[in-house]
Design a protein around this motif. Structure first.
Motif, PDB file in Angstrom:
ATOM      1  N   ASN A 258       0.861  -1.215   0.219  1.00 51.23           N
ATOM      2  CA  ASN A 258      -0.192  -0.106   0.033  1.00 51.23           C
ATOM      3  C   ASN A 258       0.805   1.289   0.149  1.00 51.23           C
ATOM      4  OD1 ASN A 258      -2.189  -1.462   0.131  1.00 51.23           O
ATOM      5  ND2 ASN A 258      -2.681  -1.114   2.049  1.00 51.23           N
ATOM      6  N   ARG A 262       0.966   3.932  -2.906  1.00 50.25           N
ATOM      7  CA  ARG A 262       0.789   5.363  -2.890  1.00 50.25           C
ATOM      8  C   ARG A 262       1.599   6.356  -2.950  1.00 50.25           C
ATOM      9  NH1 ARG A 262      -3.903   6.736   0.156  1.00 50.25           N
ATOM     10  NH2 ARG A 262      -5.372   5.464   0.558  1.00 50.25           N
ATOM     11  N   ARG A 263       2.656   6.062  -2.803  1.00 47.58           N
ATOM     12  CA  ARG A 263       4.029   6.860  -3.178  1.00 47.58           C
ATOM     13  C   ARG A 263       4.071   7.240  -4.845  1.00 47.58           C
ATOM     14  NH1 ARG A 263       9.061   3.763  -0.276  1.00 47.58           N
ATOM     15  NH2 ARG A 263       9.467   2.234  -2.105  1.00 47.58           N
ATOM     16  N   GLU A 265       1.523   6.912  -7.032  1.00 49.54           N
ATOM     17  CA  GLU A 265       0.476   7.577  -7.315  1.00 49.54           C
ATOM     18  C   GLU A 265       0.714   8.882  -7.192  1.00 49.54           C
ATOM     19  OE1 GLU A 265      -2.844   5.852  -5.131  1.00 49.54           O
ATOM     20  OE2 GLU A 265      -2.731   3.823  -6.165  1.00 49.54           O
ATOM     21  N   MET A 266       1.202   9.306  -5.804  1.00 50.13           N
ATOM     22  CA  MET A 266       1.199  10.735  -5.815  1.00 50.13           C
ATOM     23  C   MET A 266       2.392  11.420  -6.312  1.00 50.13           C
ATOM     24  SD  MET A 266       1.763  12.502  -1.920  1.00 50.13           S
ATOM     25  CE  MET A 266       3.440  11.866  -1.502  1.00 50.13           C
ATOM     26  N   VAL A 306       0.988   9.331   2.589  1.00 55.62           N
ATOM     27  CA  VAL A 306       1.183   7.929   2.251  1.00 55.62           C
ATOM     28  C   VAL A 306       1.041   6.921   3.595  1.00 55.62           C
ATOM     29  CG1 VAL A 306       3.289   6.305   1.330  1.00 55.62           C
ATOM     30  CG2 VAL A 306       2.959   8.880   0.456  1.00 55.62           C
ATOM     31  N   ALA A 310      -2.201   4.579   4.117  1.00 52.56           N
ATOM     32  CA  ALA A 310      -2.012   3.191   3.872  1.00 52.56           C
ATOM     33  C   ALA A 310      -2.239   2.372   4.996  1.00 52.56           C
ATOM     34  CB  ALA A 310      -0.422   3.017   3.202  1.00 52.56           C
ATOM     35  N   GLU A 313      -6.304   2.103   5.462  1.00 55.04           N
ATOM     36  CA  GLU A 313      -6.899   1.078   4.799  1.00 55.04           C
ATOM     37  C   GLU A 313      -7.050  -0.302   5.293  1.00 55.04           C
ATOM     38  OE1 GLU A 313      -5.212   0.615   0.893  1.00 55.04           O
ATOM     39  OE2 GLU A 313      -5.631   2.583   0.410  1.00 55.04           O
TER      40      GLU A 313
END
Length: 476
Positions: A258, A262-263, A265-266, A306, A310, A313
């Motif tokens: 996760n 996320r990093r 995506e960012m 991040v 994460a 979730e």
């Protein structure tokens, strides 16, 4: 008692006037402020689940007596009063050691307008008040090197240390630091020093354990706060490639995946982080720990954009999130100890350098440094201009030498231990490293002022001696 009160009042009003004249009197809110001002005391579970200790929120609630709309302004006044208390105690202690009036005034002034107070006096957060109270602990420890202290005095020091810790948990380091400072105190027997050091530590240790026990009973988490490992995870996860995060054991692998996703995506969604926040695979992942500046620059974004999302979730509950992140941090440090050790060493180096740089850039300290250099040059010129037969004799008494030695021990140990403690979990950025270096201006000003006074007396005596010899030769 009267001189103490007069000094305190003078320090308080001078500091208040300085803050007002430099636009540091009006309250300033920061992103952390709501976690203090909106702290809930509704139930034991609520208190135990929050990311802050109750010390500063309780002080803020007390400030509401002045009126809900004036609470923040009252807090600024409390910050100033605590700093005035620290300044007053330092001045009185330096005079008790035999420091000159000039050295005392300059040293107290250097503490009064130090970087942390200068930057955070009107910030509704814990930086300024905790720093001031931590200095009070240091001053009381300084006193134990001058006079014999009983158990009540040691317990008082421990109690104030506990107050500091419950205001700002970053000062947990005060427990081992105070213990070692008392344990190293000459010239009493080691057994006696050990007992006294234990008495300093026992109060904060008992209160910390009691608080952890309260949290365990309320939310089944025997820890000081459900906060801290988020900060650390924002560092440790940057030491690993995406595939290494995904290969962590059990549910930690899911959390690592996760974080890695996320990093990426960012970094793709926001050009601000297109410098490589995704940390795509590199030929040698060991080199990640070498990029200290990159890790520090990404730390805040990694924490809140991040790591925490994460973990949320997988664990909606904040306490369970923290426990999950704690397990991940422990696993990463265990599996990659070399990378973590390298990060830690670079972080300590950065904290030391950063605190020195911030002091040099402080407008008042910068001017004082230039004045000190000019005085040093003048003194050297005076020394070289004396006849070769003239010799300098030391006028600084043994008590003042002991003061300088004790101040050096307290300053350096406080500075390095605070930075090292912060670096265990977070980059020692300015608001951490500057607070750790609060004693350095005090030490330097005492050394310069006392040395200058002794130097001037010695030069005067040398000149008188040369004049006597000249008169004698003329009479012959």
């Amino acid at each position: 008692m009267r001189p103490f009160l007069l000094t305190f009042l003078a320090a308080f009003f001078i500091l208040m006037g300085t803050c007002w004249a430099t636009n540091r009197f009006a309250p300033h809110l920061v992103p952390d402020s709501p976690s203090y001002t909106e702290y809930s005391f509704e139930s034991a579970r609520t208190v135990a689940s929050q990311i802050r200790t109750p010390g500063y929120p309780a002080l803020h609630r007390l400030a509401r007596i002045a009126g809900e709309g004036h609470a923040n302004q009252t807090m600024v006044l409390i910050h100033i009063a605590l700093q005035a208390m620290a300044v007053t105690l330092l001045a009185c202690e330096l005079r008790a050691w035999g420091a000159t009036r000039t050295a005392t005034i300059i040293a107290a002034a250097s503490l009064a307008i130090g970087c942390t107070f200068w930057d955070h006096v009107n910030t509704i957060a814990t930086d300024a008040p905790a720093m001031s109270l931590a200095v009070v602990v240091g001053v009381l420890l300084l006193r134990t090197y001058r006079v014999a202290s009983d158990g009540k005095w040691m317990a008082l020091i421990g109690t104030i240390a506990a107050v500091v810790i419950f205001i700002r948990p970053a000062y947990l380091v005060l427990i081992p630091w105070s213990f070692l400072i008392v344990l190293c105190r000459p010239p009493s027997l080691v057994s006696r020093r050990f007992v006294e050091a234990s008495m300093v530590a026992v109060v904060p240790v008992v209160l910390v354990l009691a608080w952890c026990g309260f949290r365990f009973a309320a939310v089944s988490d025997f820890g000081f706060l459900p906060f801290g490992h988020q900060n650390m995870a924002a560092v440790t996860t940057q030491l690993l490639d995406a595939d290494e995060l995904e290969s962590l054991p059990g549910d930690l692998g899911t959390l690592g995946a996760n974080v890695a996703a996320r990093r990426v995506e960012m970094a793709a969604a926001d050009r601000e982080y297109s410098d490589g926040l995704d940390l795509r695979p590199v030929p040698n992942a060991e080199q990640r720990a070498d990029s200290y500046t990159t890790i520090e620059n990404r730390w805040d974004a990694m924490t809140y954009m991040v790591v925490i999302p994460a973990a949320a979730e997988l664990e909606p509950d904040s306490v369970r999130q923290h426990q999950l992140l704690a397990r991940m941090d422990q696993t990463i440090v265990t599996q990659y100890p070399t990378r973590y050790a390298k990060w830690f060493a670079l972080a300590v180096r950065r904290g030391v350098w950063g605190s020195v740089a911030d002091m040099i850039m402080h407008p008042i300290f910068f001017g004082g440094a230039l004045l000190g250099i000019a005085s040093l040059c003048w003194g050297c010129w005076r020394l070289l201009s004396q006849p070769s037969e003239a010799t300098l004799d030391t006028r600084m008494n043994a008590g003042r030498w002991r003061l300088l030695a004790t101040l050096t021990v307290i300053t350096l140990s406080y500075w390095l231990s605070n930075i090292a403690f912060v670096a265990l979990t977070s980059p020692p950025i300015g608001r951490f490293s500057n607070a750790a270096a609060v004693w350095i201006p005090v030490l330097l000003t005492v050394v310069v002022a006392e040395g200058y006074a002794s130097f001037s007396i010695s030069l005067s005596n040398a000149s008188s001696s040369s004049g006597d010899k000249s008169d004698a030769s003329m009479s012959e």
